[in-house]
Design a protein around this motif. Sequence first.
Motif, PDB file in Angstrom:
ATOM      1  N   GLU A 132       0.850  -1.187   0.000  1.00 25.64           N
ATOM      2  CA  GLU A 132       0.000   0.000   0.000  1.00 25.64           C
ATOM      3  C   GLU A 132       0.884   1.235   0.000  1.00 25.64           C
ATOM      4  N   GLN A 133       0.709   2.070  -1.005  1.00 26.78           N
ATOM      5  CA  GLN A 133       1.559   3.235  -1.160  1.00 26.78           C
ATOM      6  C   GLN A 133       0.776   4.504  -0.891  1.00 26.78           C
ATOM      7  N   GLY A 134       1.252   5.274   0.066  1.00 21.18           N
ATOM      8  CA  GLY A 134       0.633   6.555   0.366  1.00 21.18           C
ATOM      9  C   GLY A 134       0.924   7.555  -0.724  1.00 21.18           C
ATOM     10  N   GLU A 135       0.282   8.711  -0.633  1.00 23.73           N
ATOM     11  CA  GLU A 135       0.488   9.748  -1.640  1.00 23.73           C
ATOM     12  C   GLU A 135       1.877  10.353  -1.523  1.00 23.73           C
ATOM     13  N   HIS A 136       2.427  10.737  -2.685  1.00 24.47           N
ATOM     14  CA  HIS A 136       3.695  11.459  -2.688  1.00 24.47           C
ATOM     15  C   HIS A 136       3.499  12.831  -2.055  1.00 24.47           C
ATOM     16  N   GLY A 137       4.465  13.264  -1.276  1.00 23.83           N
ATOM     17  CA  GLY A 137       4.447  14.627  -0.762  1.00 23.83           C
ATOM     18  C   GLY A 137       4.991  15.580  -1.815  1.00 23.83           C
ATOM     19  N   HIS A 138       5.073  16.866  -1.443  1.00 27.81           N
ATOM     20  CA  HIS A 138       5.699  17.839  -2.338  1.00 27.81           C
ATOM     21  C   HIS A 138       7.150  17.447  -2.588  1.00 27.81           C
ATOM     22  N   THR A 139       7.648  17.794  -3.767  1.00 29.36           N
ATOM     23  CA  THR A 139       9.063  17.634  -4.035  1.00 29.36           C
ATOM     24  C   THR A 139       9.800  18.870  -3.538  1.00 29.36           C
ATOM     25  N   MET A 140      10.686  18.692  -2.579  1.00 28.46           N
ATOM     26  CA  MET A 140      11.496  19.801  -2.080  1.00 28.46           C
ATOM     27  C   MET A 140      12.717  19.941  -2.977  1.00 28.46           C
ATOM     28  N   VAL A 141      12.920  21.116  -3.555  1.00 29.19           N
ATOM     29  CA  VAL A 141      14.013  21.354  -4.485  1.00 29.19           C
ATOM     30  C   VAL A 141      15.099  22.154  -3.785  1.00 29.19           C
ATOM     31  N   TYR A 142      16.324  21.594  -3.792  1.00 27.67           N
ATOM     32  CA  TYR A 142      17.459  22.241  -3.141  1.00 27.67           C
ATOM     33  C   TYR A 142      18.513  22.593  -4.185  1.00 27.67           C
ATOM     34  N   SER A 143      19.300  23.606  -3.882  1.00 27.73           N
ATOM     35  CA  SER A 143      20.395  24.004  -4.763  1.00 27.73           C
ATOM     36  C   SER A 143      21.689  23.958  -3.970  1.00 27.73           C
ATOM     37  N   ALA A 144      22.504  22.946  -4.241  1.00 29.53           N
ATOM     38  CA  ALA A 144      23.783  22.823  -3.541  1.00 29.53           C
ATOM     39  C   ALA A 144      24.746  23.903  -3.981  1.00 29.53           C
TER      40      ALA A 144
END
Length: 255
Positions: A132-144
Amino acid sequence: MSVLRAIEQKIEALVEGVFGRAFRANVQPVELARKLIKEMDEHRTVSVSRVYVPNEYTVWLCPEDYERFKDYESSLAQELSGHLLEHARHHDYDLLTRPVVNLDSDERLRLGEFGIQTRLVRPPQRQGAEPEQGEHGHTMVYSATEAEKARSKRRPDAAFSETRAIISVDDRRYVLDGPTATLGRSKEADCIIDDPNISRRHAELRRSNVGDWQIVDLNSTNGVKVNGRRVANARLSPGDEITLGTKVLAFDIEQ
């Protein structure tokens, strides 16, 4: 030195020792490890007696960075999974399964940027059943790369507050290290917004030394609105809504 810090240093040394030499100018594995831990901590679910954390993590990389990791993908994913497992055990977090880390590419990301998406996956209740797979959360975008540039520009004697701007738009959340970040349609923008009504370089976020942020219109065609009011520049507060073209962006600050 705390036990947690000792563990983290051991993992960082291991990860950097195995992988760091191959990726000097791009996304570093140790930075992925730090942000994965951050995402685990921020997506805790507290029940009556337990604290559950996500057990599936997708790391999105730009095509160039993904190609550089490709030969090491399986080994790196295992190292990052072990890092998450150690962190969860130290904090008494509950995991439904061992953490799984998947790497994938996203052509919307630029070199040095990466996104992390979490999900809680329940193991199958009976043999042969699908998990059972829950919903994906927001994609957090980072800039190294932006974080490194900001650190290199900082004056040693400056009174500096390391806040970050968070911009949420559609299904994405951008974490912007500053001290400046451009918003627009261009692939070169720090926060890329796909809307024909938005200029290529539409607006800029600027951070002061005390950690406040303001938005400045970069002579865009359709202007900038903050909470429905058109502005040339304006100081921003957590919860403010920024309108660029037909897109409404939510603004927040991370200390």
